[in-house]
Enzyme design. Structure first.
Site, PDB file in Angstrom:
ATOM      1  N   SER A 188     -15.823  52.505  68.810  1.00  0.00           N
ATOM      2  CA  SER A 188     -14.526  52.706  68.171  1.00  0.00           C
ATOM      3  C   SER A 188     -13.572  51.648  68.696  1.00  0.00           C
ATOM      4  CB  SER A 188     -14.005  54.101  68.508  1.00  0.00           C
ATOM      5  OG  SER A 188     -12.600  54.137  68.395  1.00  0.00           O
ATOM      6  N   GLU A 196     -25.161  58.498  59.736  1.00  0.00           N
ATOM      7  CA  GLU A 196     -24.016  58.863  58.895  1.00  0.00           C
ATOM      8  C   GLU A 196     -24.054  58.111  57.567  1.00  0.00           C
ATOM      9  OE1 GLU A 196     -20.085  59.594  61.223  1.00  0.00           O
ATOM     10  OE2 GLU A 196     -21.242  58.141  62.343  1.00  0.00           O
ATOM     11  N   LYS A 200     -16.345  56.081  72.718  1.00  0.00           N
ATOM     12  CA  LYS A 200     -17.111  56.465  71.540  1.00  0.00           C
ATOM     13  C   LYS A 200     -18.395  55.661  71.345  1.00  0.00           C
ATOM     14  CE  LYS A 200     -16.267  59.063  68.702  1.00  0.00           C
ATOM     15  NZ  LYS A 200     -15.308  59.018  67.606  1.00  0.00           N
ATOM     16  N   HIS A 202     -29.533  79.811  60.247  1.00  0.00           N
ATOM     17  CA  HIS A 202     -28.066  79.953  60.124  1.00  0.00           C
ATOM     18  C   HIS A 202     -27.321  79.144  61.185  1.00  0.00           C
ATOM     19  CE1 HIS A 202     -29.056  83.489  57.584  1.00  0.00           C
ATOM     20  NE2 HIS A 202     -29.993  83.675  58.494  1.00  0.00           N
TER      21      HIS A 202
END
Ligand code: ARG
Length: 487
Positions: A289, A302, A295, A168
């Site tokens: 970024s 992804e 970043k 979970h």
């Protein structure tokens, strides 16, 4: 009727099927129905299929030896032109098959027109796709093994590294990072098995089914199958030209593989975040970024996660493509190629990126350890300890629950409590409890087949390596029919 336009002879007769037609194809329809823009990638397999077909036709006396040799020479010439970028693909010749045949006839004259004896584009295209897919399967299998080998190396390196295991997404019990990686490995093992199973049904030859009913020529299908490295020729001509199960099975394998890769990606993305901070992905697999200088984005995982959508979509495309087709061949089938090709390209790309990236994943063992200590991950170990001292499990669960509630209030892990404090919850607890409350004690205690103990991880890596090596020997690419002129 007198002012009816005369058919454009030049255009209608250019088509291999032009004889029956009285007007040229509408220009838009020509573009709409053509597949050459995407099926030209089958050129190599179309040519080896044709060479095998011509070889067989000569063997059974339908072509002379000279005709066969001239066809084979011509086809090899066409292949050279294509590979040198000299071949002009024509939309008006619709697809890869008619483009190559027309070019062959341009090169060798009337004999070129004999190549299509005893076959149809319907069995030809089914054969081409199978040959193409078989080759791609072998490349994909190799890339999959490279990723598996990388996972095994990383798992071995991280056999002692402790991290929180989750259910979970809540801290459950400590596990070793190596053990977690081996879970990914197992998924890929099953994917590899599915791929090889699919290959068996890909490697069946439809050629000889002709349009749908077979042919009146005395063909030797077993010979053609042998020349092309197929396991056998297909049984039923109607099924042969209409069956695309093999492509669906492949896309189904791919969808499941991508689903696994996507789950893996999701974890890598989470772990690389500042909040988890469990791993570092090498800079060469990340991007920055344009606005936020701090970043470092995990673009590769992804994108792999994102590409799962199109691969799953291609499976649905093919299932839907086939669901209402009456026997035998229908033009609908031309729509099988783009989803299949894109599936092949996508999974090859994803596997390559992961096979390159996975060995370079760097575990932040200290952070993992701190996280594993948060969330009372050894609570089950304390319950097991009480059970081993004679307490029924349900009572032990209750006792530990109370100890955890105390720890939550005090903001202290079970292992950070004193013996006196622990004894408040059960006086069967004694000094030896601290052996099981440590992270190391917890993982080491799960020392059985499939368990998380470092020794078990090392043993599992050893077994997996042996199987993987045996697999690569077994699956070494086939050496089959070689294209040569005047064979
Ligand atoms: N381009 C066609 C395909 O991809 C080849 C077969 C065409 N056959 C036909 N009878 N029109 O399926």
């Amino acid at each position: 009727m007198t002012d009816q336009k005369k058919p454009d002879q030049a255009t209608t007769s250019e088509k291999p099927w032009g004889g029956r037609f009285s007007e040229p194809t509408d220009a838009f329809v020509e573009r709409f129905t053509a597949s050459v823009g995407f099926d030209q990638r089958l050129y190599h397999h179309d040519i080896i299929g044709s060479i095998a077909h011509a070889t067989m036709l000569a063997e059974v006396g339908v072509l002379t030896v000279d005709e066969r040799d001239s066809i084979i020479d011509g086809l090899n010439g066409v292949k050279t032109d294509i590979e040198a970028g000299r071949f002009e693909w024509s939309i008006s010749l619709e697809d890869v098959h008619m483009n190559i045949e027309a070019q062959l006839t341009k090169r060798i004259g009337i004999t070129g027109k004999k190549l299509h004896t005893g076959r149809s584009r319907n069995d030809q295209v089914a054969t081409d796709i199978r040959l193409y897919l078989r080759d791609e399967i072998d490349v994909i299998a190799e890339e999959l093994r490279r990723l598996q080998a990388g996972l095994l190396d990383l798992a071995e390196r991280e056999a002692d590294t402790i991290m929180p295991g989750f259910t979970h997404l809540q801290t459950a019990q400590p596990v070793t990072f190596g053990h977690h990686l081996l879970a990914w490995y197992e998924m890929l093992v099953r994917d590899g098995e599915r791929l090889q199973d699919c290959r068996k049904r890909v490697n069946v030859m439809p050629l000889g089914a002709a349009a749908l009913a077979g042919t009146t020529y005395p063909i030797d299908r077993a010979m053609t199958a042998r020349l092309l490295g197929f396991d056998r020729a297909s049984e039923n001509s109607l099924d042969s030209v209409s069956d695309r199960d093999f492509a669906i099975e492949f896309c189904s394998f791919a969808a499941l593989l991508m689903t696994h890769m996507s789950r893996f990606s999701e974890e890598l993305v989470l772990w690389a975040s500042a909040q988890f901070d469990f791993i570092d992905l090498p800079d060469r697999f990340c991007t920055g970024s344009s606005i936020m200088p701090q970043k470092k984005n995990p673009d590769v995982p992804e994108l792999v996660r994102g590409k799962t959508g199109r691969v799953n979509g291609h499976l649905i495309s093919l299932l839907t493509l086939m669901k209402s087709q009456p026997l035998a061949y229908n033009k609908d089938n031309q729509e099988d190629k783009e989803p299949l090709f894109d599936t092949v390209d996508t999974i090859k790309g994803c596997l390559k990126a992961y096979a390159d990236m996975v060995p370079a994943i760097c575990a932040k063992a200290d952070n993992m350890r701190v996280a594993a200590k948060r969330g009372f991950s050894t609570a089950t170990d304390l319950a097991d300890y009480l059970v081993k001292k004679g307490m029924p499990f349900r009572d032990a669960h209750e006792v530990v629950g109370k100890a955890v509630a105390f720890g939550v209030a005090e903001k202290r892990d079970l292992s950070d409590m004193t013996l006196e404090e622990l004894k408040r919850f059960s006086d069967t607890i004694s000094e030896d409890v601290f052996d099981v409350l440590t992270l190391e004690g917890s993982v080491q205690a799960r020392d059985h087949l499939g368990g998380t103990a470092p020794a078990q991880v090392r043993a599992a890596v050893g077994r997996a390596r042996k199987l993987l090596e045996a697999d690569s020997l077994k699956l070494a690419p086939l050496s089959f029919f070689c294209v040569s002129s005047g064979a």
